[in-house]
Design a protein around this motif. Structure first.
Motif, PDB file in Angstrom:
ATOM      1  N   ALA A   1     135.814  28.552 -33.902  1.00  0.00           N
ATOM      2  CA  ALA A   1     135.190  29.118 -32.625  1.00  0.00           C
ATOM      3  C   ALA A   1     135.161  30.440 -32.502  1.00  0.00           C
ATOM      4  O   ALA A   1     135.865  31.174 -32.950  1.00  0.00           O
TER       5      ALA A   1
ATOM      6  N   GLY B   1     129.135  22.832 -28.107  1.00  0.00           N
ATOM      7  CA  GLY B   1     130.553  22.648 -27.950  1.00  0.00           C
ATOM      8  C   GLY B   1     130.999  23.400 -26.393  1.00  0.00           C
ATOM      9  O   GLY B   1     130.416  23.519 -25.614  1.00  0.00           O
TER      10      GLY B   1
ATOM     11  N   ARG C   1     130.482  26.052 -30.933  1.00  0.00           N
ATOM     12  CA  ARG C   1     129.839  25.654 -32.108  1.00  0.00           C
ATOM     13  C   ARG C   1     128.478  26.634 -32.537  1.00  0.00           C
ATOM     14  O   ARG C   1     127.965  26.264 -33.544  1.00  0.00           O
TER      15      ARG C   1
END
Lengths: 327, 331
Positions: A199, B139, B249
């Motif tokens: 991330a 995400g 993401r």
């Protein structure tokens, strides 16, 4: 002038290549045998296995080790009466930064901190335009910087060694914002770093400058698919300077890459490499030429602002910076 | 359907009138308490001018579009509700939370719909961004960078920079579009930090022209908003709106007004951007009129308009204090 590069890693290696292009006598020091061998192979230079040997052999020590080791190296060089070039950031604490400056003053040697962004031609041209009145009074600055996530095994991702995204990446723009819009009196920051799993990390800082200008800084590590890119927008009372580095690539190649080649990049001659311009300007100053465009006090101010960014992100509060600064 | 356009005070009124005049099934009437302005603007558009707002309400319009000065929104919306007309009100909905609340209540009690004019909600790119986030494609959300910068609007309309009529400067004018989109996607904001300045156009206006906000949401997402009136006079366009959202993401970035053709014009000695993208006002008016026809709540509604101005008002308080302020505001 003889230069000794301490820490011939990624940045140190580039410094060595530039010194060689500039025709300067250069050697290096690294504590590890593998690193020493690699540097010898890559550059064909002498690589000492003791710091003291390097210091003895040179006039200028060029410190390119991880940030947490800057203080030790700079102090040793200054004590031995050697001029010092030190990679940014100067240090991770204000106390270290000030002591490094003072150590160099004490033995009468020059200290130059390699805030390379000031030497990038796009950034330098914009700042020169501002200085010439091209946008009137700076009002609202936007500075954006995106880099790939540093390799997990390296020291960059260990904040205790690198200072994390703020000291490693954002500090370029913190220094630039101050160079363009003046001293910073208030800092608000947020850092979003879920960590792990690939991330990204994103850091924001909102700076308030002494004459009222505002700066929005955005630094990002590790956005999936993103390459290194920077952009800025400098808005003032009389105009705007806009720049997006990704939109200014002069060469686009839509050809199948020949096997074995990494890609097409225009060759960078010494005239085009900002690091070459930087090191030659710093070397000229050491040889008695004019003071360079970045001073140790600039580097100390950048550390101070970076520390305030970290403090604001941790506490959630805006941080006021008094204007006496670090004397 | 009888639709009334209330006032040419706002620069958007002419655009709305042009769109409404061409819709089948819509009978458009214009009203303005500046009779001179109302008459001449209506004549130029080829639409029917009925006189004052009272004259308009006497014709029992089904719906009205409110384009008076910000500080006068409340009185006119209350009058419209009293006359049984559904309301589309320009942004910012009101200049105080009390006014916004009163407007919402008045419409509720009168059984009329209240919509806030946030055309960027209808941008196809913005809607795609919202969908991608809702589907979880980004995400875990981390951060948003938003810009809604413009030229100083005081030249077009002096009241825009008179705080007694507008409620404020760049922060009040340009925070709300992004605050609304972020509220729509992320839910209500929980904190705002802001700093303002008055460097651009310092010689001409008394209100703030520069503003940077950092807004935090319930899930921890941090969004920054640049609401500055810092596009110079020579800029090829009035300004624009961008929104980038970053998640674990990846990221999605919208440049809502990017679809332009660039015109280098020697005759007029300027460079101009000719927009060719989706007409957002047309989509917004379509939502309003559909909601009226179907008897359902339009989006963005009055409550959304109120939450958006709360972020702006919180920003002013934060700028004064030099510290972040919790939302919703108390007191």
């Amino acid at each position: 002038m003889r230069v000794g590069v301490v820490g011939p890693g990624v940045m140190g290696g580039h410094h060595i290549a530039v010194w060689q292009q500039l025709g300067v006598d250069v050697c290096a020091y690294a504590p590890g045998a593998e690193t020493r061998d690699a540097a010898r192979r890559s550059y064909g230079i002498t690589v000492h296995d003791e710091l003291a040997r390097l210091i003895e052999a040179v006039d200028v020590v060029d410190v390119c080790v991880p940030t947490d080791l800057h203080c030790e190296m700079v102090t040793a060089a200054a004590a031995a009466g050697r001029h010092v070039i030190c990679e940014k950031p100067l240090a991770l604490t204000l106390a270290d930064a000030v002591s490094m400056r003072d150590a160099c003053r004490a033995t009468g040697v020059q200290l130059h901190v390699a805030h390379a962004l000031r030497f990038f031609p796009d950034y330098a041209a914009a700042r020169a335009t501002v200085e010439g009145g091209g946008i009137g009074r700076p009002a609202v600055l936007r500075l954006r910087r995106t880099a790939m996530m540093p390799a997990a095994s390296g020291w960059f991702t260990d904040p205790a060694r690198s200072g994390g995204i703020v000291f490693d990446l954002m500090i370029h723009d913190l220094d630039y914002a101050r160079w363009v819009a003046g001293d910073v009196v208030r800092v608000f920051a947020r850092i979003r770093a879920p960590g792990g799993g690939g991330a990204p990390t994103r850091a924001y800082a909102i700076l308030t400058h002494v004459d009222g200008a505002l700066s929005h800084l955005e630094s990002t590590w590790g956005l999936p698919g993103a390459k290194f890119t920077t952009s800025f927008e400098l808005a003032g009372s009389g105009g705007i300077l806009e720049h997006d580095a990704a939109a200014t690539e002069p060469l686009r190649v839509d050809l199948p890459a020949p096997a074995g080649e990494g890609g097409y990049l225009p060759p960078l001659g010494a005239g085009d490499d900002p690091y070459a311009l930087e090191l030659s300007e710093l070397a000229a100053a050491i040889s008695g030429g004019p003071a360079p465009r970045v001073t140790p006090d600039d580097a100390i101010a950048a550390v101070r602002i970076a520390l305030a960014v970290g403090e604001s992100a941790r506490t959630g509060r805006a941080v006021e910076l008094s204007q006496e600064g670090a004397r | 359907m009888k639709v009334g356009l209330c006032s040419f005070a706002h620069v958007h009124a002419q655009g709305y009138a042009g769109l409404l005049a061409n819709l089948a099934g819509v009978e458009l009437l214009a009203a303005d308490d500046d009779l001179e302005r109302g008459r001449s603007s209506s004549a130029a558009l080829g639409i029917r001018f009925v006189g004052t707002f009272e004259d308009l309400f006497a014709t029992r319009p089904d719906a009205v579009v409110i384009c008076v000065e910000n500080v006068r929104h409340r009185a006119l919306v209350e009058a419209a509700a009293g006359a049984g007309a559904h309301v589309l009100c320009e942004k910012p909905l009101a200049t105080t939370l009390a006014d916004a609340g009163a407007m919402i209540d008045a419409c509720e009690k009168a059984g009329v719909l209240l919509m806030t004019a946030f055309p960027v909600r209808f941008s196809p790119s913005v809607r795609t961004l919202a969908e991608l986030v809702r589907e979880g494609r980004l995400g875990e959300l981390l951060a948003c960078t938003g810009t809604n910068q413009g030229q100083m609007p005081g030249k077009a309309r002096a009241w825009f920079v008179d705080p007694a009529q507008s409620g404020g400067g760049a922060v009040f004018d340009h925070t709300v579009h992004l605050a609304d989109i972020l509220d729509w996607i992320l839910g209500p904001a929980v904190e705002v930090y802001a700093q303002t300045n008055r460097i651009c156009h310092a010689g001409t206006v008394r209100v703030e022209t520069g503003g940077l906000l950092a807004v935090t949401y319930g899930d921890g997402t941090v969004a920054t908003i640049d609401c500055s009136w810092d596009r110079p006079d020579t800029y090829p366009t009035w300004g624009g709106m961008t929104l980038e959202m970053v998640g674990a993401r990846g990221s999605v970035a919208v440049d809502a007004f990017r679809q332009v053709v660039t015109h280098y014009d020697d005759a007029n000695r300027h460079v101009r951007s000719i927009p060719w993208g989706t007409d957002l006002d047309a989509r917004m008016l379509n939502e309003f009129l559909s909601a009226v026809r179907e008897g359902r709540r339009p989006q963005p509604d009055g409550e959304a308009g109120r939450r958006a101005i709360e972020v702006a008002l919180g920003a002013y308080r934060s700028a004064e204090l030099g510290q972040p302020v919790a939302l919703p505001l108390e007191g």
